[in-house]
Enzyme design. Structure first.
Site, PDB file in Angstrom:
ATOM      1  N   TRP A  26      -5.475  79.281  69.023  1.00 14.49           N
ATOM      2  CA  TRP A  26      -5.534  80.691  68.635  1.00 14.49           C
ATOM      3  C   TRP A  26      -6.779  81.009  67.814  1.00 14.49           C
ATOM      4  O   TRP A  26      -6.955  82.129  67.362  1.00 14.49           O
ATOM      5  CB  TRP A  26      -4.265  81.090  67.868  1.00 14.49           C
ATOM      6  CG  TRP A  26      -3.872  80.073  66.847  1.00 14.49           C
ATOM      7  CD1 TRP A  26      -4.286  80.032  65.560  1.00 14.49           C
ATOM      8  CD2 TRP A  26      -3.015  78.957  67.055  1.00 14.49           C
ATOM      9  NE1 TRP A  26      -3.734  78.939  64.939  1.00 14.49           N
ATOM     10  CE2 TRP A  26      -2.935  78.257  65.828  1.00 14.49           C
ATOM     11  CE3 TRP A  26      -2.289  78.458  68.157  1.00 14.49           C
ATOM     12  CZ2 TRP A  26      -2.176  77.097  65.664  1.00 14.49           C
ATOM     13  CZ3 TRP A  26      -1.539  77.305  67.986  1.00 14.49           C
ATOM     14  CH2 TRP A  26      -1.487  76.642  66.758  1.00 14.49           C
ATOM     15  N   ARG A  27      -7.625  80.018  67.629  1.00 17.08           N
ATOM     16  CA  ARG A  27      -8.881  80.282  66.931  1.00 17.08           C
ATOM     17  C   ARG A  27     -10.019  80.537  67.908  1.00 17.08           C
ATOM     18  O   ARG A  27     -11.182  80.592  67.514  1.00 17.08           O
ATOM     19  CB  ARG A  27      -9.209  79.120  65.987  1.00 17.08           C
ATOM     20  CG  ARG A  27      -8.215  79.063  64.847  1.00 17.08           C
ATOM     21  CD  ARG A  27      -8.535  78.045  63.804  1.00 17.08           C
ATOM     22  NE  ARG A  27      -7.566  78.166  62.710  1.00 17.08           N
ATOM     23  CZ  ARG A  27      -7.359  77.241  61.796  1.00 17.08           C
ATOM     24  NH1 ARG A  27      -8.072  76.145  61.796  1.00 17.08           N
ATOM     25  NH2 ARG A  27      -6.468  77.434  60.844  1.00 17.08           N
ATOM     26  N   GLU A  39       0.904  83.789  65.234  1.00 18.53           N
ATOM     27  CA  GLU A  39       1.406  83.916  63.863  1.00 18.53           C
ATOM     28  C   GLU A  39       2.939  83.903  63.821  1.00 18.53           C
ATOM     29  O   GLU A  39       3.527  83.351  62.901  1.00 18.53           O
ATOM     30  CB  GLU A  39       0.863  85.192  63.203  1.00 18.53           C
ATOM     31  CG  GLU A  39      -0.625  85.100  62.837  1.00 18.53           C
ATOM     32  CD  GLU A  39      -0.931  83.983  61.839  1.00 18.53           C
ATOM     33  OE1 GLU A  39      -0.046  83.572  61.082  1.00 18.53           O
ATOM     34  OE2 GLU A  39      -2.079  83.497  61.841  1.00 18.53           O
ATOM     35  N   GLN A  44       7.448  79.042  59.928  1.00 21.62           N
ATOM     36  CA  GLN A  44       8.447  77.962  59.819  1.00 21.62           C
ATOM     37  C   GLN A  44       8.282  76.850  60.852  1.00 21.62           C
ATOM     38  O   GLN A  44       9.208  76.081  61.063  1.00 21.62           O
ATOM     39  CB  GLN A  44       9.878  78.472  59.981  1.00 21.62           C
ATOM     40  CG  GLN A  44      10.047  79.925  59.774  1.00 21.62           C
ATOM     41  CD  GLN A  44      10.913  80.224  58.576  1.00 21.62           C
ATOM     42  OE1 GLN A  44      11.198  79.329  57.791  1.00 21.62           O
ATOM     43  NE2 GLN A  44      11.325  81.454  58.420  1.00 21.62           N
ATOM     44  N   THR A  45       7.159  76.780  61.536  1.00 18.74           N
ATOM     45  CA  THR A  45       7.013  75.772  62.588  1.00 18.74           C
ATOM     46  C   THR A  45       5.640  75.119  62.481  1.00 18.74           C
ATOM     47  O   THR A  45       4.634  75.798  62.246  1.00 18.74           O
ATOM     48  CB  THR A  45       7.205  76.434  63.974  1.00 18.74           C
ATOM     49  OG1 THR A  45       8.414  77.182  63.951  1.00 18.74           O
ATOM     50  CG2 THR A  45       7.293  75.410  65.077  1.00 18.74           C
ATOM     51  N   GLY A  83      13.337  77.251  67.753  1.00 19.74           N
ATOM     52  CA  GLY A  83      14.217  77.674  66.656  1.00 19.74           C
ATOM     53  C   GLY A  83      13.941  79.092  66.175  1.00 19.74           C
ATOM     54  O   GLY A  83      12.977  79.725  66.618  1.00 19.74           O
ATOM     55  N   TYR A  84      14.790  79.570  65.301  1.00 21.11           N
ATOM     56  CA  TYR A  84      14.665  80.940  64.769  1.00 21.11           C
ATOM     57  C   TYR A  84      14.406  81.932  65.899  1.00 21.11           C
ATOM     58  O   TYR A  84      13.363  82.565  65.984  1.00 21.11           O
ATOM     59  CB  TYR A  84      13.544  81.038  63.733  1.00 21.11           C
ATOM     60  CG  TYR A  84      13.678  80.057  62.611  1.00 21.11           C
ATOM     61  CD1 TYR A  84      14.544  80.302  61.550  1.00 21.11           C
ATOM     62  CD2 TYR A  84      12.962  78.871  62.621  1.00 21.11           C
ATOM     63  CE1 TYR A  84      14.679  79.385  60.522  1.00 21.11           C
ATOM     64  CE2 TYR A  84      13.100  77.946  61.592  1.00 21.11           C
ATOM     65  CZ  TYR A  84      13.959  78.213  60.558  1.00 21.11           C
ATOM     66  OH  TYR A  84      14.088  77.312  59.545  1.00 21.11           O
ATOM     67  N   TYR A 122       3.003  89.401  55.331  1.00 22.23           N
ATOM     68  CA  TYR A 122       2.079  88.326  55.679  1.00 22.23           C
ATOM     69  C   TYR A 122       1.536  88.493  57.099  1.00 22.23           C
ATOM     70  O   TYR A 122       0.318  88.444  57.334  1.00 22.23           O
ATOM     71  CB  TYR A 122       2.738  86.934  55.549  1.00 22.23           C
ATOM     72  CG  TYR A 122       1.904  85.914  56.289  1.00 22.23           C
ATOM     73  CD1 TYR A 122       0.682  85.517  55.775  1.00 22.23           C
ATOM     74  CD2 TYR A 122       2.289  85.448  57.550  1.00 22.23           C
ATOM     75  CE1 TYR A 122      -0.139  84.651  56.488  1.00 22.23           C
ATOM     76  CE2 TYR A 122       1.477  84.589  58.263  1.00 22.23           C
ATOM     77  CZ  TYR A 122       0.263  84.188  57.727  1.00 22.23           C
ATOM     78  OH  TYR A 122      -0.551  83.367  58.450  1.00 22.23           O
ATOM     79  N   ASP A 140       0.773  83.643  52.835  1.00 19.68           N
ATOM     80  CA  ASP A 140       1.969  82.886  53.238  1.00 19.68           C
ATOM     81  C   ASP A 140       2.204  81.779  52.207  1.00 19.68           C
ATOM     82  O   ASP A 140       1.564  81.754  51.149  1.00 19.68           O
ATOM     83  CB  ASP A 140       1.805  82.333  54.667  1.00 19.68           C
ATOM     84  CG  ASP A 140       0.781  81.202  54.747  1.00 19.68           C
ATOM     85  OD1 ASP A 140       0.045  80.969  53.764  1.00 19.68           O
ATOM     86  OD2 ASP A 140       0.722  80.536  55.804  1.00 19.68           O
ATOM     87  N   CYS A 193      -4.890  71.394  50.082  1.00 15.84           N
ATOM     88  CA  CYS A 193      -4.012  71.719  48.938  1.00 15.84           C
ATOM     89  C   CYS A 193      -2.573  71.637  49.442  1.00 15.84           C
ATOM     90  O   CYS A 193      -1.829  72.603  49.471  1.00 15.84           O
ATOM     91  CB  CYS A 193      -4.358  73.128  48.441  1.00 15.84           C
ATOM     92  SG  CYS A 193      -3.739  73.500  46.791  1.00 15.84           S
ATOM     93  N   CYS A 201      -7.980  66.907  46.165  1.00 16.65           N
ATOM     94  CA  CYS A 201      -8.919  67.719  45.391  1.00 16.65           C
ATOM     95  C   CYS A 201     -10.370  67.287  45.593  1.00 16.65           C
ATOM     96  O   CYS A 201     -11.289  68.101  45.462  1.00 16.65           O
ATOM     97  CB  CYS A 201      -8.547  67.688  43.919  1.00 16.65           C
ATOM     98  SG  CYS A 201      -6.866  68.286  43.629  1.00 16.65           S
TER      99      CYS A 201
HETATM  100  N1  ADE Z   1      -0.232  79.061  59.881  1.00 15.82           N
HETATM  101  C1  ADE Z   1      -0.104  80.391  59.919  1.00 15.82           C
HETATM  102  N2  ADE Z   1      -1.181  80.954  60.490  1.00 15.82           N
HETATM  103  C2  ADE Z   1      -1.997  79.943  60.852  1.00 15.82           C
HETATM  104  C3  ADE Z   1      -3.247  79.880  61.513  1.00 15.82           C
HETATM  105  N3  ADE Z   1      -3.845  80.994  61.931  1.00 15.82           N
HETATM  106  N4  ADE Z   1      -3.788  78.659  61.701  1.00 15.82           N
HETATM  107  C4  ADE Z   1      -3.146  77.557  61.282  1.00 15.82           C
HETATM  108  N5  ADE Z   1      -1.972  77.556  60.667  1.00 15.82           N
HETATM  109  C5  ADE Z   1      -1.390  78.731  60.455  1.00 15.82           C
END
Ligand code: ADE
Length: 351
Positions: A26-27, A39, A44-45, A83-84, A122, A140, A193, A201
């Site tokens: 999705w990037r 998104e 939750q996954t 799920g969900y 969010y 989030d 993080c 860190c």
């Molecule tokens: N979790 C929620 N949105 C995300 C995203 N765009 N990339 C990676 N993890 C995510």
């Protein structure tokens, strides 16, 4: 008051993200529909679990129109195991609103997105910033953790007012590259993080101004109030088969696992001695009973502690009692056409 991140920290973060981000499906897009799907799935996954679902879903439903028109059973099948399931139902509800009321175009503002079913603060922020580079916050759990640590805040991150305050603080420092910034914050929380175990860190672009890091408080921040204990429900699950067919039941349209198909199950742990009467109450006669292994499934607010039996019934009985609500499904159709939630995965392997 100082901003929650300095201008320099924002620059470091963007540079870090552009170098170290994971290559995720999705990037590669700015299409708001695809970002929306990602998104919702990522709520939750885990990222690795989402990847194959994301690809399959978009192949079956490449557009908001296709999603609006998808038959319910196919939608549930595409979501099976994630799920969900209310996430999928809300996606389709929203897709129908977009098609019927918005000319088939995704809203291009935070408020427009926020008004759709299943899209909260969010998700509206994430879609608006990632797809349209709007300077709106997307906070989030990952981002809350980063912000609590960087600012050294010991406020309860489960509290609504803490979230609202961080959203407002973050909104003041969002750069023009709002989409990369939103994903950079999420990425930092997911990969550096981290929530479990020590944060890394030494790899963090914000370390030089992170209060928790500088004061040695990363083990104590963020602070999160204890969640309410889950309610435990004992259940008895039944694999009722007549050789070629297996009994399924469609769950009620509201509540837990609404509208999905399940293996018939009942409250409590029935003993082997109690079972024949229960099977007769469904309108059929058990020929053979075999105890299967125990299993647990954890939902958000409930835990199922399951015992299970495989029950062989006669192939010539032609129907369970109608009020038992059971469906006898030929085995070859089971996997192809019916979405059975993963709460039953300990037992669906026998099907
Ligand atoms: N979790 C929620 N949105 C995300 C995203 N765009 N990339 C990676 N993890 C995510």
């Amino acid at each position: 008051m100082n901003p929650i991140l300095s201008l320099q920290a924002v620059d470091f973060l963007l540079a870090w993200y552009r170098t170290y981000r994971r290559d995720l499906p999705w990037r590669h897009t700015k299409d708001p529909y695809r970002i929306w799907i990602s998104e919702i799935m990522l709520q939750q996954t885990r990222v690795e679990a989402v990847k194959p679902y994301y690809a399959r879903f978009l192949e079956a439903c490449p557009t908001v129109q296709a999603l609006a028109e998808l038959p319910e059973e196919r939608l549930m099948k595409l979501w099976e195991g994630l799920g969900y399931y209310s996430r999928a139902r809300n996606l389709q509800k929203a897709a129908r609103t977009i098609v019927n009321e918005l000319d088939g175009r995704m809203p291009q503002s935070y408020e427009g997105l926020r008004a759709l079913p299943g899209i909260g603060d969010y998700t509206a922020g994430a879609i608006a910033s990632i797809a349209f580079d709007l300077r709106v916050p997307a906070v989030d759990g990952n981002v809350l953790r980063v912000l609590a640590r960087v600012s050294g805040s010991t406020d309860d991150i489960a509290a609504q007012e803490t979230k609202q305050r961080f959203r407002a603080e973050l909104a003041k420092v969002i750069p023009a590259e709002a989409g990369d910034f939103a994903q950079a914050m999420i990425e930092l929380g997911a990969t550096v993080c981290v929530p479990n175990g020590a944060p890394k860190c030494a790899l963090c672009p914000l370390a030089s101004e992170c209060v928790a890091h500088l004061q040695g408080l990363t083990d104590f921040v963020p602070v999160r109030s204890a969640k309410k204990a889950r309610r435990v429900e004992n259940r008895t699950v039944l694999l009722i088969r007549d050789g070629n067919r297996t009994a399924l039941r469609k769950r009620a349209p509201k509540g837990l696992l609404a509208g999905l198909y399940e293996l018939p199950n009942t409250e409590g742990h029935l003993s082997e001695a109690e079972l024949p009467d229960y099977i007769r109450s469904l309108g059929t006669e058990p020929l053979q009973i075999q105890r299967l292994e125990d299993a647990k499934h954890i939902f958000t607010h409930i835990e199922w502690h399951m015992i299970a039996y495989a029950v062989r019934v006669s192939p010539d009985f032609d129907g369970l009692r109608e009020d038992a609500d059971l469906l006898l499904v030929p085995n070859e159709e089971l996997h192809r056409d019916y979405a059975i939630p993963s709460a039953f995965s300990a037992y669906t392997k026998y099907l």
